[in-house]
Scaffold this motif. Sequence first.
Motif, PDB file in Angstrom:
ATOM      1  N   SER A   1      -5.787 -12.729   1.710  1.00 19.71           N
ATOM      2  CA  SER A   1      -7.120 -12.174   1.489  1.00 19.71           C
ATOM      3  C   SER A   1      -7.239 -10.805   2.146  1.00 19.71           C
ATOM      4  O   SER A   1      -7.676  -9.832   1.520  1.00 19.71           O
ATOM      5  N   PHE A   2      -6.866 -10.723   3.417  1.00 21.12           N
ATOM      6  CA  PHE A   2      -6.962  -9.461   4.140  1.00 21.12           C
ATOM      7  C   PHE A   2      -6.080  -8.393   3.498  1.00 21.12           C
ATOM      8  O   PHE A   2      -6.536  -7.269   3.233  1.00 21.12           O
ATOM      9  N   LEU A   3      -4.810  -8.739   3.252  1.00 17.41           N
ATOM     10  CA  LEU A   3      -3.893  -7.754   2.671  1.00 17.41           C
ATOM     11  C   LEU A   3      -4.360  -7.303   1.287  1.00 17.41           C
ATOM     12  O   LEU A   3      -4.311  -6.110   0.969  1.00 17.41           O
ATOM     13  N   GLY A   4      -4.802  -8.253   0.467  1.00 15.10           N
ATOM     14  CA  GLY A   4      -5.254  -7.908  -0.877  1.00 15.10           C
ATOM     15  C   GLY A   4      -6.440  -6.968  -0.854  1.00 15.10           C
ATOM     16  O   GLY A   4      -6.468  -5.972  -1.570  1.00 15.10           O
TER      17      GLY A   4
ATOM     18  N   PHE B   1      -7.392  -4.990   1.589  1.00 16.35           N
ATOM     19  CA  PHE B   1      -6.982  -3.707   2.155  1.00 16.35           C
ATOM     20  C   PHE B   1      -6.253  -2.858   1.109  1.00 16.35           C
ATOM     21  O   PHE B   1      -6.552  -1.665   0.942  1.00 16.35           O
ATOM     22  N   ILE B   2      -5.327  -3.476   0.380  1.00 15.48           N
ATOM     23  CA  ILE B   2      -4.554  -2.735  -0.619  1.00 15.48           C
ATOM     24  C   ILE B   2      -5.445  -2.285  -1.776  1.00 15.48           C
ATOM     25  O   ILE B   2      -5.318  -1.158  -2.270  1.00 15.48           O
ATOM     26  N   VAL B   3      -6.358  -3.128  -2.219  1.00 25.46           N
ATOM     27  CA  VAL B   3      -7.279  -2.740  -3.293  1.00 25.46           C
ATOM     28  C   VAL B   3      -8.177  -1.592  -2.834  1.00 25.46           C
ATOM     29  O   VAL B   3      -8.429  -0.653  -3.586  1.00 25.46           O
ATOM     30  N   GLY B   4      -8.640  -1.635  -1.603  1.00 37.49           N
ATOM     31  CA  GLY B   4      -9.439  -0.535  -1.062  1.00 37.49           C
ATOM     32  C   GLY B   4      -8.664   0.769  -1.051  1.00 37.49           C
ATOM     33  O   GLY B   4      -9.187   1.834  -1.411  1.00 37.49           O
TER      34      GLY B   4
END
Length: 125
Positions: A98-101, A103-106
Amino acid sequence: MVIQWDTIQQLREASELTTMIIELIIILAAISNVFALVYLRKNYPKFTKKGFIELFVGFTFITLHFFFDLLDTLVTKKSDGETVFIYTLFDMLDAIFSFLGLFIVGFAFYKIAKYGMELWEGKEE
């Protein structure tokens, strides 16, 4: 107290069946987002020039987040008063993806916005 969810009836009694159905619907929606990104890349290569790979990876991670969220709903949470390891593992993977996704989408949205400003100002690379 040992909780084991082996049948649909036990899932209903623990009110987890509704949660699982909603999580499954969300997984299908997330997978459709990944397919929509592939469609956009194929049909609009100029507009997906910047930030596409990050969006694809980010939404894939978000899909994995929902998948592990479903799995941690499926597994037994407690056994003899102790939290089961596999539940903890799925819960941690859920949070990590959730966090990585997100962050990467942002970061992908940042790259897309920056590219849009370059196109607007006529400074396309």
